[in-house]
Write an enzyme that holds these catalytic residues in place. Structure first.
Site, PDB file in Angstrom:
ATOM      1  N   GLY A  64       0.808  -1.215   0.000  1.00  0.00           N
ATOM      2  CA  GLY A  64       0.000   0.000   0.000  1.00  0.00           C
ATOM      3  C   GLY A  64       0.835   1.255   0.000  1.00  0.00           C
ATOM      4  O   GLY A  64       0.490   2.245  -0.638  1.00  0.00           O
ATOM      5  N   THR A 111      -4.315   1.656   2.685  1.00  0.00           N
ATOM      6  CA  THR A 111      -4.537   1.401   1.259  1.00  0.00           C
ATOM      7  C   THR A 111      -3.899   0.112   0.791  1.00  0.00           C
ATOM      8  O   THR A 111      -4.284  -0.433  -0.237  1.00  0.00           O
ATOM      9  CB  THR A 111      -3.980   2.566   0.423  1.00  0.00           C
ATOM     10  N   CYS A 112      -2.903  -0.383   1.559  1.00  0.00           N
ATOM     11  CA  CYS A 112      -2.236  -1.608   1.128  1.00  0.00           C
ATOM     12  C   CYS A 112      -3.186  -2.799   1.150  1.00  0.00           C
ATOM     13  O   CYS A 112      -3.009  -3.750   0.395  1.00  0.00           O
ATOM     14  CB  CYS A 112      -1.024  -1.889   2.001  1.00  0.00           C
ATOM     15  N   ILE A 113      -4.217  -2.736   2.031  1.00  0.00           N
ATOM     16  CA  ILE A 113      -5.184  -3.845   2.089  1.00  0.00           C
ATOM     17  C   ILE A 113      -6.609  -3.340   1.862  1.00  0.00           C
ATOM     18  O   ILE A 113      -7.570  -4.023   2.192  1.00  0.00           O
ATOM     19  CB  ILE A 113      -5.083  -4.583   3.439  1.00  0.00           C
TER      20      ILE A 113
END
Length: 1087
Positions: A779, A1054-1056
């Site tokens: 992310g 945002t990475c997941i």
């Protein structure tokens, strides 16, 4: 004398009374003896040489005396002949003679011509030192031959005349003997008299059997071997008749044979027609006749007579075009189809090097030299190698011949040909009526036959001299032809004429117009291409030229002209015809790519002079152009571009398997390394894999969503092939300063190149120098890409500019082409490639003409409005200007204002001194658009594409057009579908019935689309939805309970794709906090 047993001889002692004794040893004696021997041998050699020289000299001297005596004898003989009037002499010989005497005199004249007169002509012009005759003697010989070849000389004795002229032409090679006289002598008129008389020789050519053997055996046995050896090359057997000898040696005459000789030996003489007076040339046209000569050319071509005879064929071509100008309304009109076939035959026999232009010469197609090497490679390679298959060094061509051959491409010459063809197609009714009405089968068949002859000729003209392609296509497209009576004539567009011929052909109506059955009729479709019998191949010539013309037309008309229903002068096909045309082309292209492995792509289609590969590339090119128009402004029905009944599931799996096989083939990879290319060309790829051929050339026949799935499978295969695992140690751990994102990213990542495919770990430092919170599980890297894009693609940064629609394209200034700037463009290509490879969507919108350029395509006039609407409107005004364009004072140059300093750029060599006229304005329009859309951004686009293709395989990118690539980069530019989002959202700590979740969706429904996009960007780092909907997000968007606190803001990972949402006490607080969070654009330290 004393002897010894050791073998040494002791001579008698010499007593020297002089007092000093000279003693010579054995060695010196041996040397002296050898020297004496050599001297004696040298003397003998000199004697023999002197004898030979004297013998040779005496022989030459005697030969000279004999030759001079022969010259004198010949001169006296010719003077006597001339004094006695050859006409009266021959007439006297054949008057009131017995049959035996007539026969004998016939053979004597034949021997006199073949064994005396013609050899004299041959030796005179072959070697002047051994010439047997003076110019006066040559004139006498020619005058005698003219009389001997004149049928009027023999009065009623036609048999003697036919035998004499037959032997003179067949065995004496009379016409070949007078070739040098016509080429270089002042006795041309005498030679022309002979040719004229030979032309007068009309059928029948039956010769009465000769009794010469019988007469010789009875009365003149001594003459027999002389005559027989002179006539047939040997004494012959007495039991063999003359008729049998003549038949055995093929000594017979026919009208076709005479015409063949005239074509080969006379009309192939350089500028022969120029040597004829107007009266004589008209006489030749009347008596040859013209159609007979044309048939002879076609017949000789079928027998491969002119192989490797460029100069002779070029001379013949020049002479035939000159003859065609003599009363064309009389002679050309009646033999138009033969003229077209003969010109085509002659052109096809001239090697490509004969028409090669100097390297400095450029044409419209060559103005894009700055294009990517991948630019329409199948089409471009075929166009560039149409007639460059034979790599021959350019010959020294007589410029006068080349100048005459250029007359074939002269608009006036083309106008005459087309006008005759049109009148031939509709002699009683106007073409306009036949185009709009339902013609009978006979009318349609005639039109197809005539259009086939016409297009075969024009295709050969284009293919043989590629640099003239622009000129001839512009003439065919923009010249007006009129049909019908003068008081009621109508304008004809050749595109409509060819469309009528093609669209009514059985191939178009029964095979390629049927979308539902094309997959089931592939064998029938292939047979239509390879079946060369019955003249069916000509229809492919019509289609080929129609494609070339329509492709050229689309280059210079904008969308407003394309859709203009009021005028047919712009888009010469109606929209409905264009739709039907594209359906035919789609099915033809699919057939040729799908069945590429079972076809010999280099084989010719019948007698059209077109290779199957040329047809495929041209069909594909114009099909792509029509599809681009439809993509920009739809006019085709839904699913028009798809191949129906194609097993899409099987297609996807097979395409992935074929690609995997190619990439893992060591032999293929070694070839690619040797070629220093990452991928094979589109044409070669079609041979290696039919499915990849389809995806790389006509990808639009496969649904976009399916191609995206195939693309993702390609990426997965590549990741496995290169052992790219998300959980392994990152290839690089990079610290990026928030206020220097682009600079730090370039310094740390540009050098990685292809290793950028691997996992990269990013850590941010804020403006205060503090490390931002967050562990990069993917992310943070997405955040880095977003921040870098925001900085690099900002027009204030100087790398990119924005169109009026705020779409980005490279800065076209000269500064942007410097090495440092090009490295920046390449780095951005790497970054964009990394985002596409990882499936990360970026908030950036590029201009379509830039993406098209990056994909190796060409931009044309219809792409210009998105860059410069004012320039586009100005060029359209110039194109359609009804007056004299020279009044606008334009020239072939363009002015750039860079940093306030004007700079003039010539569009062609010396362009600032070449005015724009009505005749060349189409080229001017093309070149201006080409410069603005292609040349100015060529280097920047190549650098960007070099970076992009380092990460993403070229053949994967070719599966998408520019509009689809934009969707692949930044997601679909469509409103956020909350229903789709809600259906694919999961919860942690919440349930769908909780008040906070209900308030969340209530707030989202109350937001406008911009705020919804900000929400998606807050959670996923991209404001656009995924290509195939939110179901494609991995992992799915998750809303997780983040405690109970009305003062806390929502945060995200945002990475997941995780939204951390506190449980707010009311709807108003939730909406206020959510709105603030999604619009703050803060980093990972927001919480």
């Amino acid at each position: 004398m004393n002897f010894s047993f050791d073998g040494n001889f002791k001579p008698k002692r010499n007593i020297n009374l002089g007092g000093i004794r000279s003693r010579e040893d054995k060695k010196s004696l041996m040397a002296k003896a050898q020297a004496d021997r050599r001297a004696r041998e040298q003397e003998r050699l000199k004697l023999r040489s002197a004898i030979k020289i004297q013998s040779f000299f005496r022989g030459r001297q005697e030969a000279g005396i004999i030759r001079q005596q022969q010259r004198n004898d010949l001169h006296n003989l010719l003077q006597q002949l001339n004094a006695s009037n050859p006409t009266k002499l021959i007439q006297h010989l054949f008057q009131q003679q017995e049959e035996k005497e007539l026969d004998m005199w016939t053979w004597r004249i034949i021997l006199f011509i073949n064994k005396i007169l013609l050899p004299v002509l041959n030796t005179t012009f072959a070697n002047s030192t051994t010439s047997m005759a003076s110019s006066d003697d040559i004139q006498c010989i020619l005058e005698f031959l003219a009389v001997a070849m004149n049928p009027d000389t023999y009065a009623t004795n036609r048999n003697a005349y036919l035998r004499i002229i037959t032997y003179a032409l067949v065995q004496g090679h009379l016409l070949k003997s007078i070739q040098p006289i016509i080429e270089s002598s002042n006795l041309v008129n005498n030679a022309l008299d002979i040719i004229t008389n030979i032309i007068h020789c009309q059928p029948p050519y039956n010769i009465t059997p000769s009794n010469i053997r019988q007469y010789q055996e009875q009365q003149q046995p001594v003459v027999k071997p002389v005559i027989m050896s002179g006539l047939f090359g040997g004494g012959g057997n007495g039991s063999v008749t003359v008729e049998q000898e003549e038949k055995k040696n093929d000594i017979q005459l026919s009208r076709d044979f005479i015409l063949d000789l005239i074509v080969q030996d006379i009309l192939s003489i350089s500028f022969f027609v120029d040597k004829l007076s107007p009266t004589l040339s008209t006489q030749y046209m009347q008596e040859l006749p013209f159609d007979g000569v044309l048939k002879s050319i076609i017949r000789l071509n079928e027998n491969n007579v002119w192989k490797n005879q460029d100069e002779s064929v070029a001379n013949l071509l020049v002479n035939m075009t000159q003859l065609a100008k003599i009363q064309p309304e009389v002679y050309l009109k009646g033999a138009l189809d033969l003229y077209a076939k003969s010109i085509q035959a002659l052109l096809s026999n001239i090697s490509p090097s004969y028409f090669a232009e100097p390297k400095s010469t450029t044409s419209i197609q060559q103005q894009d030299s700055d294009l990517s090497d991948e630019s329409d490679d199948d089409y471009q390679n075929d166009q560039d190698t149409i007639m460059t298959d034979v790599h021959i060094q350019q010959e020294q061509v007589d410029p006068r011949i080349k100048e005459r051959l250029e007359a074939l491409y002269d608009p006036h010459h083309i106008d005459i040909l087309v006008r005759h063809f049109i009148n031939l197609a509709a002699p009683t009714t106007t073409i306009e009526q036949s185009l709009v009405s339902s013609s009978t089968t006979t009318d349609t068949t005639d039109m197809q036959e005539i259009s086939g002859d016409m297009t075969c000729l024009f295709n050969t003209l284009i293919n043989q001299w590629p640099s003239k392609k622009d000129s001839i296509l512009n003439t065919l497209l923009y010249h007006r032809w009129w049909s019908g009576p003068k008081n009621n004539s109508t304008a004809i567009h050749l595109a409509q004429f060819f469309w009528k011929a093609w669209s009514n052909h059985v191939y178009a109506t029964t095979i390629f117009d049927d979308d539902d059955r094309i997959v089931d009729r592939l064998s029938e479709a292939i047979h239509s291409l390879t079946n060369n019998g019955g003249g069916g191949s000509k229809i492919w010539a019509t289609l080929y030229l129609l494609c070339e013309m329509y492709a050229r037309l689309l280059l210079t008309i904008g969308d407003d002209e394309f859709f203009d229903k009021k005028s047919s002068s712009n888009n010469q096909l109606t929209l409905q015809q264009t739709i039907q045309f594209s359906r035919h082309l789609k099915n033809i292209a699919f057939t040729l790519f799908w069945k590429a492995g079972s076809l010999d792509m280099d084989s010719m289609i019948g007698t059209t002079g077109i290779r199957i590969s040329q047809l495929r590339s041209t069909v594909t090119h114009v099909l792509q152009q029509i599809h681009t128009r439809d993509s920009r402004r739809s006019f085709c029905p839904t699913d028009h571009w798809l191949i129906k009944k194609l097993d899409t599931e099987g297609f996807s799996s097979d395409a992935v398997a074929e690609e995997y096989s190619i990439e893992n083939d060591p032999e293929q990879q070694e070839q690619l390394q040797q070629q220093r290319r990452r991928q094979p060309s589109k044409a070669k790829l079609a041979l290696l894999s039919p499915r990849l051929g389809v995806l790389n050339n006509i990808p639009f026949v496969i649904p976009f969503e399916q191609r995206v799935e195939i693309f993702r499978m390609f990426v997965q295969n590549d990741r496995r092939r290169n052992d790219l695992d998300f959980f392994i140690r990152p290839a690089a751990e990079v610290t990026i300063r928030r206020d220097h994102v682009f600079e730090d990213g370039f310094d740390h990542l540009y050098a990685l190149g292809a290793d950028l495919k691997k996992r990269i770990s990013i850590g941010f430092v804020d403006e205060f120098g503090l490390q931002e919170a967050g562990i990069d599980g993917g992310g943070v890297f997405k955040e880095f890409l977003t921040s870098l894009g925001r900085e690099a693609f900002d027009t204030n940064y100087g790398l990119f500019r924005a169109t009026p629609d705020q779409l980005l394209y490279p800065n076209p200034s000269k500064y942007a082409t410097e090495s440092t700037q090009l490295a920046y463009f390449e780095f951005l290509g790497l970054i964009i490639g990394k985002a596409v490879y990882e499936g990360i969507l970026l908030d950036v919108a590029f201009a379509e003409f830039f993406l098209k350029k990056c994909l190796g395509g060409m931009n044309y006039l219809d792409d210009l409005p998105s860059l410069d609407p004012e320039l586009y409107n100005g060029l359209i005004a110039v194109k359609n200007f009804e007056g004299n364009v020279e009044e606008l004072s334009l020239d072939f140059s363009i002015t750039d204002n860079e940093y306030g300093e004007p700079r003039t750029i010539d569009l062609i060599p010396n362009g600032s001194n070449i005015p724009v006229t009505n005749d060349n304005r189409i080229r001017y329009v093309y070149l201006v658009a080409n410069y603005r859309l292609n040349i100015q951004i060529a280097k920047q686009s190549r650098a960007f594409f070099r970076g992009l293709s380092t990460i993403v395989d070229i053949k994967w990118l070719r599966m998408f057009n520019q509009a689809e690539l934009q969707v692949l980069l930044g997601g679909a530019s469509v409103p956020i579908d909350l229903e789709d989002l809600r259906a694919h959202t999961v919860y942690s700590g919440f349930t769908e019935n909780d008040d906070t979740i209900k308030n969340l969706w209530k707030a989202l429904y109350s937001f406008d689309n911009k705020e919804r996009m900000n929400f998606i960007k807050f959670v996923t780092s991209c404001s656009r939805p995924p290509l195939l909907g939110f179901k494609e997000l991995r992992p799915q968007i998750c809303v997780r309970l983040a405690g109970v606190d009305d003062k806390r803001l929502p945060t995200s990972s945002t990475c997941i794709n995780l939204l951390k949402l506190p449980q707010f006490s009311s709807y108003s607080i939730l909406k206020e906090k959510l709105s603030y969070a999604i619009n703050a654009e803060a980093g990972f330290d927001l919480s």
